[in-house]
Design a protein around this motif. Structure first.
Motif, PDB file in Angstrom:
ATOM      1  N   MET A 119       0.785  -1.279   0.079  1.00 58.64           N
ATOM      2  CA  MET A 119      -0.040   0.143  -0.041  1.00 58.64           C
ATOM      3  C   MET A 119       1.017   1.326  -0.074  1.00 58.64           C
ATOM      4  N   ALA A 120       2.080   1.108   0.600  1.00 53.96           N
ATOM      5  CA  ALA A 120       2.816   2.527   0.697  1.00 53.96           C
ATOM      6  C   ALA A 120       3.458   2.709  -0.667  1.00 53.96           C
ATOM      7  N   GLY A 121       3.896   1.628  -1.370  1.00 54.10           N
ATOM      8  CA  GLY A 121       4.195   1.680  -2.722  1.00 54.10           C
ATOM      9  C   GLY A 121       3.036   2.009  -3.805  1.00 54.10           C
ATOM     10  N   LEU A 122       2.017   1.431  -3.533  1.00 57.44           N
ATOM     11  CA  LEU A 122       0.768   1.987  -4.345  1.00 57.44           C
ATOM     12  C   LEU A 122       0.539   3.451  -4.214  1.00 57.44           C
ATOM     13  N   LEU A 123       0.624   4.165  -2.895  1.00 53.46           N
ATOM     14  CA  LEU A 123       0.316   5.379  -2.940  1.00 53.46           C
ATOM     15  C   LEU A 123       1.286   6.356  -3.183  1.00 53.46           C
ATOM     16  N   ALA A 124       2.476   5.919  -3.268  1.00 57.52           N
ATOM     17  CA  ALA A 124       3.676   6.670  -3.836  1.00 57.52           C
ATOM     18  C   ALA A 124       3.667   6.619  -5.413  1.00 57.52           C
ATOM     19  N   SER A 125       3.260   5.211  -5.842  1.00 60.26           N
ATOM     20  CA  SER A 125       2.999   5.202  -7.319  1.00 60.26           C
ATOM     21  C   SER A 125       1.930   6.163  -7.841  1.00 60.26           C
ATOM     22  N   SER A 126       1.009   6.221  -7.167  1.00 61.94           N
ATOM     23  CA  SER A 126      -0.193   6.874  -7.471  1.00 61.94           C
ATOM     24  C   SER A 126       0.036   8.458  -7.614  1.00 61.94           C
ATOM     25  N   ILE A 127       0.646   8.649  -6.613  1.00 60.87           N
ATOM     26  CA  ILE A 127       0.995  10.257  -6.440  1.00 60.87           C
ATOM     27  C   ILE A 127       2.091  10.576  -7.719  1.00 60.87           C
ATOM     28  N   SER A 128       3.151   9.786  -8.031  1.00 60.31           N
ATOM     29  CA  SER A 128       4.014  10.057  -9.058  1.00 60.31           C
ATOM     30  C   SER A 128       3.341  10.019 -10.341  1.00 60.31           C
TER      31      SER A 128
END
Length: 161
Positions: A119-128
């Motif tokens: 989920m931490a990776g998904l959040l950052a990926s979505s922001i990027s």
């Protein structure tokens, strides 16, 4: 031939140095759950950008330029980043099975740790990815757009000449 995208290199080197020095050398990932999540968050950001660069490398330059395929590039980058995140968690699992290094805390919080990492990776990926799409509609060159634009100018355009 790959022309040197220095912004991408610097971003990757900074991430690798952070993850290695704080995570491995100083053992921050085992002492604090926060550093582990920070590392997974940053990896989501970094690998989304790498995925977008890969998209433009594979697709080449289009008549509309960098912004023409922004949605496709952002989606490709997001899915590439999530693929890397899942493969990393699988690697951590096999690391535990073969070496006994329990970085996922299998016996206590294994599922929770894995899901929080993803989920931490998904959040950052979505922001990027969202920052790159924002670049398509505005002139806001956040870090995402600056790195991908340099890669595009040096490699995707060059590839089609």
């Amino acid at each position: 031939k790959l022309n040197h995208p220095w912004r991408l290199y610097c971003m990757l080197y900074a991430f690798i140095m952070f993850a290695y020095s704080y995570g491995c050398v100083y053992g921050a990932f085992t002492r604090s759950d926060v550093w582990d999540k920070v590392s997974h968050f940053l990896s989501g950001f970094v690998f989304t950008i790498v995925g977008m660069c890969m998209y433009y490398w594979l697709a080449g330059a289009k008549p509309g330029g960098l912004k023409q395929d922004a949605w496709l590039a952002a989606t490709y980058g997001l899915f590439f980043s999530m693929f890397i995140a899942v493969m990393w968690e699988v690697t951590e699992y096999f690391d535990f099975k073969f070496t006994g290094n329990d970085s996922q805390n299998h016996l206590t919080t294994g599922v929770m740790d894995t899901m929080q990492d993803l989920m931490a990776g998904l959040l950052a990926s979505s922001i990027s990815a969202a920052a790159f799409i924002l670049f398509k509609y505005t002139k806001a060159k956040l870090l995402t757009a600056a790195v991908v634009e340099e890669f595009y100018e040096k490699n995707a355009r060059e590839k089609t000449k």
